[in-house]
Design an enzyme around this catalytic site. Structure first.
Site, PDB file in Angstrom:
ATOM      1  N   GLU A   1      99.571  -1.228  70.245  1.00 15.38           N
ATOM      2  CA  GLU A   1     100.334  -2.708  70.547  1.00 15.38           C
ATOM      3  C   GLU A   1     100.269  -3.112  72.511  1.00 15.38           C
ATOM      4  OE1 GLU A   1     103.981  -3.203  69.623  1.00 15.38           O
ATOM      5  OE2 GLU A   1     103.499  -2.727  67.209  1.00 15.38           O
TER       6      GLU A   1
ATOM      7  N   GLU B   1     100.302  -0.495  58.535  1.00 21.13           N
ATOM      8  CA  GLU B   1     102.152  -1.071  59.169  1.00 21.13           C
ATOM      9  C   GLU B   1     102.525  -2.328  57.504  1.00 21.13           C
ATOM     10  OE1 GLU B   1     104.159  -1.257  62.454  1.00 21.13           O
ATOM     11  OE2 GLU B   1     102.826  -0.007  63.120  1.00 21.13           O
TER      12      GLU B   1
HETATM   13  C1  GLA Z   1     105.770  -2.018  65.142  1.00 20.80           C
HETATM   14  C2  GLA Z   1     105.520  -0.842  65.738  1.00 20.80           C
HETATM   15  C3  GLA Z   1     106.078  -0.311  64.262  1.00 20.80           C
HETATM   16  C4  GLA Z   1     107.581  -0.256  64.375  1.00 20.80           C
HETATM   17  C5  GLA Z   1     107.337  -1.623  63.638  1.00 20.80           C
HETATM   18  C6  GLA Z   1     108.925  -2.386  63.146  1.00 20.80           C
HETATM   19  O1  GLA Z   1     104.794  -2.427  64.277  1.00 20.80           O
HETATM   20  O2  GLA Z   1     104.322   0.267  65.567  1.00 20.80           O
HETATM   21  O3  GLA Z   1     106.540   1.663  64.661  1.00 20.80           O
HETATM   22  O4  GLA Z   1     108.476  -0.090  64.815  1.00 20.80           O
HETATM   23  O5  GLA Z   1     107.154  -2.525  64.708  1.00 20.80           O
HETATM   24  O6  GLA Z   1     109.817  -1.522  62.053  1.00 20.80           O
END
Ligand code: GLA
Length: 376
Positions: free
Chosen positions: A173, A280
């Site tokens: 990020e 994710e």
């Molecule tokens: C982001 C991060 C993850 C996690 C999510 C929420 O996507 O990359 O590590 O913290 O937020 O759980």
């Protein structure tokens, strides 16, 4: 008399026959209905159906590695990502303190069950301890000191899990959500400029030459943010920085992305000759918001029949696109195990229940699960 007896016998036989035909008809309909509800299909686990497509993984905490959730994990997944315990704050809370135990536990479970392990994350702006950025007197450190600390951190953590982790989210990020800002204005960026990104990849490669190194981010389906990520990655490649892939987080919802946007997003990065992984995945029942806010009265926690249907259709579309892109995707990972617990229960709204996964609050497969495996 005999004739009458024969007649009665024949009539009874006819009635029995009719009854049995009726019974068969009902039984047949029930089986059909059962198979329409998929209860007739055997529960073999997600990865069984996707063996020829891509490995499917799940984000876990050490707590999930016992009892019902451990069984669910073994049955459905062939890969794991530690949800929190490898992040810099949890694993390296002080300059000379490493908290290895929780991550060691996950690594041991992965090894014992012959599962792949993704590392997450070597550098992020969140869950990152303050000590990295200040000296003993509390003053902000120089770029040189910060990069030395980063090198030490990456080398130690990568080396420890060298034999079990095959891929790392090296930088998480770093791109800004603001349309008129390129890089996120994090402490890393304030002290090092964009060089922290290059350096993180170089340090990770130096620590393990076999590792697959990823840049990972959310909202990649947003064309403005995606374009910035694309430009950054193109530049990294042009500068010879060792990057192997892009992680599309995939925190989506029943309302987004569309099929068109999802396809475009995957294709944009594979066009660069990079691996793409979905890192994710979850499909929230709410409209997407990316900042925390207070719960208000009209926030309803109910998973209505309409939302269930929308989620089934959204998961169906997402996995169809994934299957069509099997040559471009090298892994798909869900963020959390089941609706029993999801980080979305507390984000963006604290204490608003979400139902974003393929398994319900009792850790049983949902109708969305049956839809996703209903192709082979
Ligand atoms: C982001 C991060 C993850 C996690 C999510 C929420 O996507 O990359 O590590 O913290 O937020 O759980």
């Amino acid at each position: 008399m005999n004739n009458q007896l024969n007649y009665i016998k024949a009539r009874t036989l006819k009635q029995i026959l009719l009854l049995s035909m009726l019974f068969n008809l009902v039984a047949c309909n029930t089986t059909k209905q059962q198979s329409e509800n998929n209860t007739a299909k055997e529960y073999l686990g997600l990865s069984h159906h996707y063996k020829a497509y891509f490995p499917i993984g799940v984000a876990v905490s050490p707590r999930a590695l016992a009892g019902t959730q451990a069984e669910l994990i073994r049955k459905n997944f062939v890969s794991m990502t530690p949800e929190n315990v490898l992040k810099t704050g949890p694993i390296h809370p002080k300059e000379d303190t490493y908290n290895w135990e929780p991550a060691d536990k996950i690594a041991a479970f992965a090894k014992a069950n012959n599962m792949k392990l993704r590392g997450h994350a070597l550098l992020w702006h969140n869950q990152t301890p303050d000590w990295l950025f200040v000296d003993d007197a509390g003053n902000e450190v120089s770029k040189e000191v910060l990069l030395q600390r980063l090198e030490k951190h990456i080398t130690e953590v990568v080396t420890r899990y060298k034999n079990v982790i095959y891929a790392w989210d090296v930088v998480n990020e770093a791109i800004s959500d603001k349309p008129d800002e390129f890089y996120r204005n994090s402490k890393w960026y304030q002290i090092c400029g964009e060089e922290f990104i290059t350096k993180a990849f170089e340090f990770a490669r130096a620590a393990d030459t076999d590792l697959q190194l990823f840049y990972n981010d959310y909202e990649v389906i947003n064309p403005v943010k995606r374009e910035k990520i694309y430009q950054m990655v193109t530049k990294l490649q042009a500068d010879g920085v060792p990057i192997d892939g892009v992680g599309i987080q995939g925190h989506w919802s029943v309302f987004e992305p569309s099929e068109k946007v999802l396809k475009e997003t995957i294709e944009q990065f594979t066009g660069l000759g990079l691996q793409v992984q979905i890192t994710e995945l979850d499909v929230s029942i709410y409209h997407k918001e990316h900042s925390a806010r207070e719960k208000h009265e009209d926030d309803n926690d109910t998973f209505t029949a309409d939302l269930k249907q929308k989620q089934i259709e959204q998961y169906d579309m997402i996995f169809r696109v994934f299957r069509e892109n099997r040559d471009k995707l090298s892994s798909v990972t869900f963020w959390n195990v089941s609706d029993q617990y999801s980080w979305l229960d507390n984000f963006p709204v604290k204490n608003r229940k979400d139902y974003p996964l393929l398994f319900d609050q009792e850790n049983k497969p949902k109708d969305a699960y049956w839809k996703v495996v209903d192709f082979d």
